[in-house]
Design a protein around this motif. Structure first.
Motif, mmCIF file in Angstrom:
data_model
loop_
_atom_site.group_PDB
_atom_site.id
_atom_site.type_symbol
_atom_site.label_atom_id
_atom_site.label_comp_id
_atom_site.label_asym_id
_atom_site.label_seq_id
_atom_site.Cartn_x
_atom_site.Cartn_y
_atom_site.Cartn_z
ATOM 1 N N LYS A 1 0.826 -1.194 0.000
ATOM 2 C CA LYS A 1 0.000 0.000 0.000
ATOM 3 C C LYS A 1 0.865 1.249 0.000
ATOM 4 O O LYS A 1 1.853 1.346 0.708
ATOM 5 N N LYS A 2 0.483 2.241 -0.794
ATOM 6 C CA LYS A 2 1.258 3.473 -0.858
ATOM 7 C C LYS A 2 1.187 4.187 0.465
ATOM 8 O O LYS A 2 0.115 4.396 1.028
ATOM 9 N N TRP A 3 2.351 4.620 0.960
ATOM 10 C CA TRP A 3 2.401 5.201 2.295
ATOM 11 C C TRP A 3 2.207 6.697 2.315
ATOM 12 O O TRP A 3 1.613 7.235 3.212
ATOM 13 N N LEU A 4 2.770 7.402 1.351
ATOM 14 C CA LEU A 4 2.771 8.845 1.451
ATOM 15 C C LEU A 4 1.464 9.391 0.873
ATOM 16 O O LEU A 4 1.397 9.859 -0.239
ATOM 17 N N GLU B 1 17.627 4.725 -0.539
ATOM 18 C CA GLU B 1 16.609 5.523 0.146
ATOM 19 C C GLU B 1 16.694 6.961 -0.340
ATOM 20 O O GLU B 1 17.730 7.602 -0.218
ATOM 21 N N TYR B 2 15.588 7.446 -0.895
ATOM 22 C CA TYR B 2 15.578 8.812 -1.398
ATOM 23 C C TYR B 2 14.130 9.256 -1.584
ATOM 24 O O TYR B 2 13.207 8.447 -1.568
ATOM 25 N N VAL B 3 13.947 10.561 -1.750
ATOM 26 C CA VAL B 3 12.626 11.160 -1.926
ATOM 27 C C VAL B 3 12.505 11.670 -3.356
ATOM 28 O O VAL B 3 13.433 12.277 -3.892
ATOM 29 N N MET C 1 14.109 1.956 1.687
ATOM 30 C CA MET C 1 12.945 2.731 2.072
ATOM 31 C C MET C 1 11.675 1.915 1.931
ATOM 32 O O MET C 1 10.788 1.962 2.793
ATOM 33 N N GLU C 2 11.550 1.144 0.852
ATOM 34 C CA GLU C 2 10.351 0.319 0.672
ATOM 35 C C GLU C 2 10.258 -0.765 1.741
ATOM 36 O O GLU C 2 9.172 -1.049 2.254
ATOM 37 N N ILE C 3 11.385 -1.362 2.078
ATOM 38 C CA ILE C 3 11.385 -2.399 3.116
ATOM 39 C C ILE C 3 11.059 -1.784 4.469
ATOM 40 O O ILE C 3 10.227 -2.318 5.226
ATOM 41 N N PHE C 4 11.682 -0.649 4.795
ATOM 42 C CA PHE C 4 11.409 0.004 6.071
ATOM 43 C C PHE C 4 9.941 0.416 6.172
ATOM 44 O O PHE C 4 9.308 0.250 7.217
ATOM 45 N N ALA C 5 9.389 0.961 5.089
ATOM 46 C CA ALA C 5 7.992 1.390 5.110
ATOM 47 C C ALA C 5 7.054 0.222 5.368
ATOM 48 O O ALA C 5 6.070 0.341 6.100
ATOM 49 N N GLU C 6 7.357 -0.938 4.772
ATOM 50 C CA GLU C 6 6.528 -2.126 5.005
ATOM 51 C C GLU C 6 6.641 -2.587 6.453
ATOM 52 O O GLU C 6 5.632 -2.954 7.076
#
Length: 260
Positions: free
Chosen positions: A2-5, A39-41, A51-56
């Motif tokens: 699922k999209k986080w931001l 990891e970047y914006v 970043m994707e792994i951390f967000a999950e």
């Protein structure tokens, strides 16, 4: 995933801060290095394998909301140590770092360090350059024992530029960034010596409760078992050996050049 931001509360050009909540009091402050492909914006939100792994992991923990600040690596280290951020993504463990930050038992992936040259057939001789503030594994240092380190660059991009311009004979960078930089700079990088795989971690501020870090470990372990982490690495075209927290994997092979 699922999209986080969902919602951009603020985007600051200098710091690259992005929050995804209308309740900033509960936001977990996370510093990221801006290192592609980890990891970047971007304009559309976060990106990168770490970043994707951390967000999950964070989503499955079901705790605070998430606020990202994209800052230079050394500033991120200071920010987490001083409590301005609770977490920094992502880096490698060493004994000195463990005195300043808390490390989970479970890594969120792995990275491969290697020396690169600007032309083929180069031996491990002459001089070499590294990135200021990076913790290189001892097995990498041993390959250039006795050689002069004559370049200390602020970023991997500037380090590769110095290599191409003849400022040094070899540079120590990690493979994922080498692949990105070869494309961005339009250069070919030639691997030299052994490839060193080490675990990759999220760094936590020392004041983060151990119960939070333990929960983080539990969720991360499940993601490894489910194959989620492997799938994210495959999405970004990266090799991901599953290493224990203090493991190191040394590969002594002939590798093809990294091309644009």
């Amino acid at each position: 995933m699922k999209k986080w931001l969902y919602l951009f509360i603020a985007v600051f050009v200098a710091a690259g801060c992005v929050c995804r909540t209308a309740s900033p009091v509960l936001a977990m402050q996370v510093c990221i290095s801006g290192r592609v492909p980890y990891e970047y914006v971007t304009e559309s939100g976060y990106a990168g394998v770490s970043m994707e792994i951390f967000a999950e992991i964070h989503q499955r923990m079901g705790e605070e909301e998430l606020c990202l600040s994209q800052v230079p690596w050394n500033r991120g280290l200071r920010s987490v140590e001083e409590g301005l951020c609770e977490v920094l993504l992502s880096g490698v463990w060493d004994e000195e770092r463990e005195k300043r930050w808390s490390f989970p038992k479970q890594p969120i992936g792995s990275i491969a360090w290697q020396f690169f040259a600007r032309e083929p057939g180069v031996a491990l001789k002459g001089s070499w350059g590294g990135v200021r503030g990076f913790s290189y594994p001892s097995a990498l240092y041993l390959q250039v024992e006795g050689l002069r380190r004559d370049v200390d660059a602020p970023t991997q991009e500037s380090l590769v530029e110095k290599l191409i311009n003849g400022r040094t004979d070899l540079v120590a960078i990690e493979l994922g960034s080498a692949q990105i930089l070869a494309k961005e700079l339009g250069v070919t990088l030639y691997p030299v010596g052994k490839r060193i795989y080490v675990p990759l971690f999220a760094f936590f501020n020392k004041n983060v409760p151990q119960s939070v870090i333990d929960h983080f470990d539990e969720v991360t372990s499940r993601l490894w078992d489910e194959g989620f982490i492997a799938r994210v690495y495959e999405k970004y075209g990266l090799i991901r050996p599953h290493l224990a927290s203090r493991d190191i994997l040394i590969m002594d092979e002939e590798y093809p050049p990294v091309t644009p």
